[in-house]
Design an enzyme around this catalytic site. Structure first.
Site, PDB file in Angstrom:
ATOM      1  N   CYS A 127       0.831  -1.209   0.000  1.00 53.79           N
ATOM      2  CA  CYS A 127       0.000   0.000   0.000  1.00 53.79           C
ATOM      3  C   CYS A 127       0.872   1.268   0.000  1.00 53.79           C
ATOM      4  CB  CYS A 127      -1.002  -0.054   1.146  1.00 53.79           C
ATOM      5  SG  CYS A 127      -2.469   0.956   0.831  1.00 53.79           S
ATOM      6  N   HIS A 171      -2.998  -5.329   1.547  1.00 57.89           N
ATOM      7  CA  HIS A 171      -2.268  -5.544   2.803  1.00 57.89           C
ATOM      8  C   HIS A 171      -2.197  -7.026   3.159  1.00 57.89           C
ATOM      9  CE1 HIS A 171      -2.129  -1.311   4.215  1.00 57.89           C
ATOM     10  NE2 HIS A 171      -3.245  -1.189   3.540  1.00 57.89           N
ATOM     11  N   GLU A 207      -0.276  -8.428   5.072  1.00 63.72           N
ATOM     12  CA  GLU A 207       0.070  -8.542   6.503  1.00 63.72           C
ATOM     13  C   GLU A 207      -1.171  -8.523   7.392  1.00 63.72           C
ATOM     14  OE1 GLU A 207       0.401  -5.905   4.628  1.00 63.72           O
ATOM     15  OE2 GLU A 207      -0.054  -4.075   5.765  1.00 63.72           O
TER      16      GLU A 207
HETATM   17  N1  GLN Z   1      -3.495   6.339   0.814  1.00 60.89           N
HETATM   18  C1  GLN Z   1      -2.265   6.088   1.510  1.00 60.89           C
HETATM   19  C2  GLN Z   1      -1.116   6.857   0.881  1.00 60.89           C
HETATM   20  O1  GLN Z   1      -1.301   7.498  -0.098  1.00 60.89           O
HETATM   21  C3  GLN Z   1      -1.936   4.610   1.563  1.00 60.89           C
HETATM   22  C4  GLN Z   1      -2.954   3.871   2.400  1.00 60.89           C
HETATM   23  C5  GLN Z   1      -2.440   2.642   3.065  1.00 60.89           C
HETATM   24  O2  GLN Z   1      -1.228   2.408   3.148  1.00 60.89           O
HETATM   25  N2  GLN Z   1      -3.351   1.880   3.649  1.00 60.89           N
HETATM   26  O3  GLN Z   1      -0.043   6.808   1.381  1.00 60.89           O
END
Ligand code: GLN
Length: 203
Positions: free
Chosen positions: A82, A183, A185
Site C-alpha cells: 500500500c 495488505h 500482513e
Molecule cells: N493512501 C495512503 C497513501 O497514499 C496509503 C494507504 C495505506 O497504506 N493503507 O499513502
C-alpha cells in the site's frame, strides 16, 4: 544468502507490527528498522502501509531517504504494501506537493485510486508466483493505490479479477522489488511474505 534471512520493517510510520508477525510465520527473522545502523544490519526491507506522504517526510527528516535509495540501488530486496508500494514507485499520481519516493520500481501509481477510507474493500485475488496460486488470496484494500502503468522490467503479478475495478494492476515485482496495493500482513495467509522471503533467499 542465509536460509533464515533477517528482514527489516521500516518503522517510522504505519502498520509495522503486522509485518513482523507475518515474517515470523514465513521463514524469516523480522526486525524493526528506524536508524541507518539498523538498515545496514538487514538482508532485506519491508515498507509497510500507512501514509506515504508522512512516511516520506519522516524518512527525510531522519536522514533515511538517501540510505534507503542507496540500499535499494545496491540490490537490497524490498517489498512495499500500500503506502509502501507508493514509496517504491518511480512515479506518483496524486502526490502532495514535494512528495518524494525511494523509487526503483518502474511503475506509475495513483494514490487513493480506489477512493477514501469508506470505500475500503476486500476481494479475492489470483497472485502469480505464490504457493497454490490457483487458491485466491484475500486482498484487503484501504485507501489503496493502483498501478496506472508498469514498465517492461516490471512483472505484473496481480490484478483485480471482477467488479467495477476489474483489470486494475494491484501487484508487481522486478528482480529485487515487490509491491502490492493491498495488505497481505492483515491476513493470516503467509503466501505473499513467503514469496518475498524466497526472493530474498535467491538474491
Ligand atoms: N493512501 C495512503 C497513501 O497514499 C496509503 C494507504 C495505506 O497504506 N493503507 O499513502
Amino acid at each position: 544468502m542465509l536460509s533464515v534471512p533477517t528482514i527489516g520493517v521500516l518503522a517510522i510510520q504505519g502498520g509495522v507490527r503486522e509485518h513482523l508477525l507475518a515474517l515470523d510465520i514465513s521463514g524469516a527473522r523480522g526486525t524493526l528498522v528506524k536508524t541507518l545502523g539498523e538498515l545496514n544490519g538487514v538482508d532485506a526491507l519491508i515498507i509497510p502501509g500507512g501514509e506515504s506522504s508522512t512516511m516520506d517526510k519522516l524518512a527525510r527528516t531522519f536522514e533515511l531517504m538517501e540510505p534507503l535509495r542507496e540500499a535499494r540501488a545496491s540490490g537490497m530486496p524490498m517489498f512495499g504494501s500500500c503506502a509502501g508500494m507508493i514509496m517504491l514507485a518511480d512515479r506518483i499520481v496524486g502526490a502532495i506537493e514535494g512528495q518524494e519516493s525511494v523509487g526503483g520500481l518502474d511503475i506509475t501509481v495513483e494514490r487513493n485510486a480506489f477512493g477514501g477510507q469508506t470505500q475500503s474493500f476486500e476481494t479475492g485475488i489470483v497472485i502469480d508466483g505464490i504457493r497454490d496460486p490457483e487458491h485466491e488470496f484475500e486482498g484487503i484494500f484501504i485507501r489503496a493505490p493502483w498501478v496506472v502503468a508498469a514498465g517492461e522490467s516490471t512483472e505484473v503479478i496481480a490484478k483485480i479479477s471482477s467488479g467495477p475495478h476489474e483489470g486494475r494492476i494491484v501487484g508487481v515485482r522486478s528482480d529485487t522489488l515487490m509491491a502490492t496495493s493491498f495488505h497481505p500482513e492483515l491476513t493470516a495467509d503467509p503466501r505473499v511474505h513467503e514469496l518475498f522471503v524466497e526472493m530474498v533467499r535467491n538474491s
